[in-house]
Design a protein around this motif. Structure first.
Motif, PDB file in Angstrom:
ATOM      1  N   UNK A 337       0.976  -1.173  -0.111  1.00  0.00           N
ATOM      2  CA  UNK A 337       0.008  -0.133  -0.082  1.00  0.00           C
ATOM      3  C   UNK A 337       0.699   1.201  -0.192  1.00  0.00           C
ATOM      4  N   UNK A 338       0.237   2.328  -0.161  1.00  0.00           N
ATOM      5  CA  UNK A 338       0.970   3.691   0.010  1.00  0.00           C
ATOM      6  C   UNK A 338       1.970   4.091   1.053  1.00  0.00           C
ATOM      7  N   UNK A 339       1.638   3.496   2.207  1.00  0.00           N
ATOM      8  CA  UNK A 339       2.344   3.814   3.341  1.00  0.00           C
ATOM      9  C   UNK A 339       2.290   2.884   4.376  1.00  0.00           C
ATOM     10  N   UNK A 340       3.104   2.710   5.454  1.00  0.00           N
ATOM     11  CA  UNK A 340       2.958   1.765   6.460  1.00  0.00           C
ATOM     12  C   UNK A 340       2.333   2.535   7.576  1.00  0.00           C
ATOM     13  N   UNK A 341       1.186   2.252   8.035  1.00  0.00           N
ATOM     14  CA  UNK A 341       0.606   2.757   9.053  1.00  0.00           C
ATOM     15  C   UNK A 341      -0.329   1.847   9.750  1.00  0.00           C
ATOM     16  N   UNK A 342      -0.238   1.816  10.983  1.00  0.00           N
ATOM     17  CA  UNK A 342      -1.259   1.160  12.027  1.00  0.00           C
ATOM     18  C   UNK A 342      -1.819   1.884  13.035  1.00  0.00           C
ATOM     19  N   UNK A 343      -3.180   2.064  12.831  1.00  0.00           N
ATOM     20  CA  UNK A 343      -3.836   2.838  13.765  1.00  0.00           C
ATOM     21  C   UNK A 343      -5.417   2.547  13.951  1.00  0.00           C
ATOM     22  N   UNK A 344      -5.745   3.005  15.118  1.00  0.00           N
ATOM     23  CA  UNK A 344      -7.101   2.808  15.598  1.00  0.00           C
ATOM     24  C   UNK A 344      -7.907   4.251  15.547  1.00  0.00           C
ATOM     25  N   UNK A 345      -8.917   4.577  14.973  1.00  0.00           N
ATOM     26  CA  UNK A 345      -9.687   5.670  14.819  1.00  0.00           C
ATOM     27  C   UNK A 345     -11.144   5.591  15.494  1.00  0.00           C
ATOM     28  N   UNK A 346     -11.210   6.335  16.355  1.00  0.00           N
ATOM     29  CA  UNK A 346     -12.543   6.321  17.141  1.00  0.00           C
ATOM     30  C   UNK A 346     -13.221   7.550  16.595  1.00  0.00           C
ATOM     31  N   UNK A 347     -14.186   7.331  15.757  1.00  0.00           N
ATOM     32  CA  UNK A 347     -14.902   8.322  15.095  1.00  0.00           C
ATOM     33  C   UNK A 347     -16.122   8.921  16.024  1.00  0.00           C
ATOM     34  N   UNK A 348     -16.197   9.947  16.449  1.00  0.00           N
ATOM     35  CA  UNK A 348     -17.289  10.397  17.296  1.00  0.00           C
ATOM     36  C   UNK A 348     -18.353  11.058  16.466  1.00  0.00           C
ATOM     37  N   UNK A 349     -19.488  10.980  16.953  1.00  0.00           N
ATOM     38  CA  UNK A 349     -20.749  11.499  16.441  1.00  0.00           C
ATOM     39  C   UNK A 349     -20.517  13.229  16.162  1.00  0.00           C
ATOM     40  N   UNK A 350     -21.174  13.747  15.292  1.00  0.00           N
ATOM     41  CA  UNK A 350     -21.237  15.164  14.857  1.00  0.00           C
ATOM     42  C   UNK A 350     -22.008  15.888  16.011  1.00  0.00           C
ATOM     43  N   UNK A 351     -21.271  17.082  16.404  1.00  0.00           N
ATOM     44  CA  UNK A 351     -21.836  17.955  17.250  1.00  0.00           C
ATOM     45  C   UNK A 351     -23.225  18.419  16.577  1.00  0.00           C
ATOM     46  N   UNK A 352     -24.178  18.799  17.639  1.00  0.00           N
ATOM     47  CA  UNK A 352     -25.455  19.653  16.854  1.00  0.00           C
ATOM     48  C   UNK A 352     -25.003  20.798  16.133  1.00  0.00           C
ATOM     49  N   UNK A 353     -25.396  20.714  14.844  1.00  0.00           N
ATOM     50  CA  UNK A 353     -25.054  21.871  13.996  1.00  0.00           C
ATOM     51  C   UNK A 353     -26.059  23.309  14.322  1.00  0.00           C
ATOM     52  N   UNK A 354     -27.116  23.172  14.855  1.00  0.00           N
ATOM     53  CA  UNK A 354     -27.947  24.279  15.080  1.00  0.00           C
ATOM     54  C   UNK A 354     -27.302  25.817  15.461  1.00  0.00           C
TER      55      UNK A 354
END
Length: 482
Positions: A337-354
């Protein structure tokens, strides 16, 4: 203050092979430098190659020098001290006389490290037991087995049954070297040791989780092994599921080996069998990765011309636990692949946009990135106001790097694993039920992938286009491999 490990002999079967060179050899040198090895610690290398003590010591020293393991101040002194404790015995693993001789030579606590091809695991343990080498009357006797632990559910169950027929579970240490890395071990502490993270570590706040293990290297000289295994069995059913378990586990009632492994096992047993339609498999074709030209996978040495083996996998995984109900876990791994990378991503929910209607600037959702390699650390992306008279937002990072903060620069992770073997701590080692739960989850894929072809991707890219499409179906994107 960490205590010294007790005196013991580390017997390495396959002492002249590649795993010993790259991973095992540096660890005792570093442990020696840290003052964690008892004066009675010894290493006995066993392999089929003819030679003597000096041959093995010279071979290991060359390995260490080539890999830069003797560059730091004091490393040569530590190696010289360790060298005097190393001996070698040549012999055929199928020769009963080899094990009879070992039984005469060895006494006290012993660790048998099987740094060999998986086909030797069962026969070696049989031979050790038959020779009385697993009898713990005069000290512990432990067996360290490197992954892969089988090639599917049936072979995994058969291997576990064979090992457990000869040794107790407390004597068996199934090694997944990813679990020795500092950042992987830090996952539990980052979660359970901080009220902020544990409070939001659930489906109310987490939108999805990404786990990526990307490599620039192609299959190279490992064609015979890899073509019979593939990315699914080599990586997903081992490394990636272990990382998933550490992210998704419930807090243990106490921080000891069995309590932690119980919680990890509960997660792995709750993983839904992965559906073929929720996966993408790819195979690299010619290109350039890691600054080197790469040939088609099917043109690699010892790879079948009509091979259907995948070199890249992307999968969407669900876990049947209340904490993670509705939260997809996306797993991705690949070679060339394009790069050597090992990682875990915790993607949080969007904050209310109002509140932000009409406000200029970028407002990406928060994400916590646990970086495993090559840069070990934590990265937390947040939104702030840009300097100036107008209200404009920007994304910035709160960043922590192990090397910059602690000066930590030993990359193998085997220091921890060898030390834990010596003191008998099984926390970072897999149990039979955990291994079998991982294989159970990928049974549908193994069966489905006997037919059809992987999707081609050029070496040096981020993998097959289908991987991006898999994320896009849920309105998400992969964090860039860089």
């Amino acid at each position: 203050m960490i205590d010294r490990a007790p005196a013991a002999t580390l017997v390495i079967f396959g002492a002249t092979g590649d795993p010993t060179r790259r991973l095992l050899a540096p660890a005792p040198v570093h442990l020696m430098g840290d003052g964690l090895l008892d004066d009675g610690f010894k290493v006995l290398g066993v392999a089929r190659e003819m030679g003597d003590d000096a041959m093995l010591c010279d071979r290991l020293e060359n390995f260490l020098r080539e890999d830069g393991a003797l560059e730091e101040e004091g490393d040569q002194r530590d190696w010289d001290a360790l060298r005097d404790r190393i001996s070698y015995r040549s012999g055929d693993f199928a020769d009963e006389a080899l094990f009879t001789a070992l039984a005469t030579e060895l006494s006290g606590p012993v660790i048998f490290y099987l740094a060999t091809a998986p086909s030797f695991f069962g026969p070696l343990v049989d031979a050790l037991q038959d020779a009385g080498l697993l009898d713990e009357a005069d000290g512990f006797r432990k067996i360290a087995v490197e992954k892969p632990f089988g090639t599917d559910l049936a072979s995994s169950c058969a291997l576990n049954a064979r090992l457990l027929g000869r040794a107790a579970e407390t004597q068996i240490f199934r090694v997944d070297h990813f679990l020795g890395k500092e950042t992987v071990q830090n996952i539990m502490l980052a979660r359970f040791g901080n009220a902020l993270t544990e409070a939001v570590w659930n489906n109310r706040y987490v939108d999805h989780v990404q786990i990526t293990v990307a490599e620039t290297v192609p299959v190279g000289s490992r064609g015979a092994f890899y073509d019979a295994t593939g990315a699914l069995c080599d990586m997903v059913a081992n490394h990636l599921f272990q990382l998933l378990a550490m992210v998704a586990m419930e807090p243990p009632n106490r921080f000891d080996a069995e309590a932690i492994r119980d919680e990890k096992a509960r997660v792995l047993k709750a993983v839904h069998p992965v559906r073929p339609e929720d996966t993408v498999r790819g195979r690299y074709v010619a290109g350039e990765a890691g600054g080197k030209s790469v040939v088609d996978y099917r043109a690699e040495q010892n790879v079948a011309e009509d091979s259907r083996t995948e070199t890249c996998v992307a999968a969407k995984v669900a876990i049947d636990i209340w904490r993670w109900a509705g939260v997809p876990f996306y797993l991705r791994t690949g070679k060339a692949l394009t790069a050597r990378e090992s990682e875990i991503v915790i993607g949080f929910r969007d904050a209310p946009a109002t509140s932000f209607e009409g406000v200029a600037g970028e407002r990406p959702a928060n994400e916590l990135v646990i970086q495993i390699q090559p840069r070990e650390g934590l990265h937390f992306g947040i939104v702030v106001k840009q300097p100036g008279p107008t209200l404009t937002t920007a994304s910035v990072a709160l960043d922590f790097c192990y090397a910059e903060t602690f000066g930590f620069g030993r990359p193998t992770g085997y220091e921890t694993l060898i030390y834990d073997l010596l003191i008998g701590d099984q926390t970072l080692f897999q149990r039979a039920d955990m291994v079998e739960a991982c294989w159970t989850a990928v049974v549908p894929l193994i069966e489905a992938w006997r037919q059809g072809e992987p999707e081609d991707y050029a070496a040096g890219t981020t993998g097959p286009a289908g991987a991006a499409a898999l994320m896009a179906r849920g309105g998400r994107t992969w964090r860039a491999i860089a």
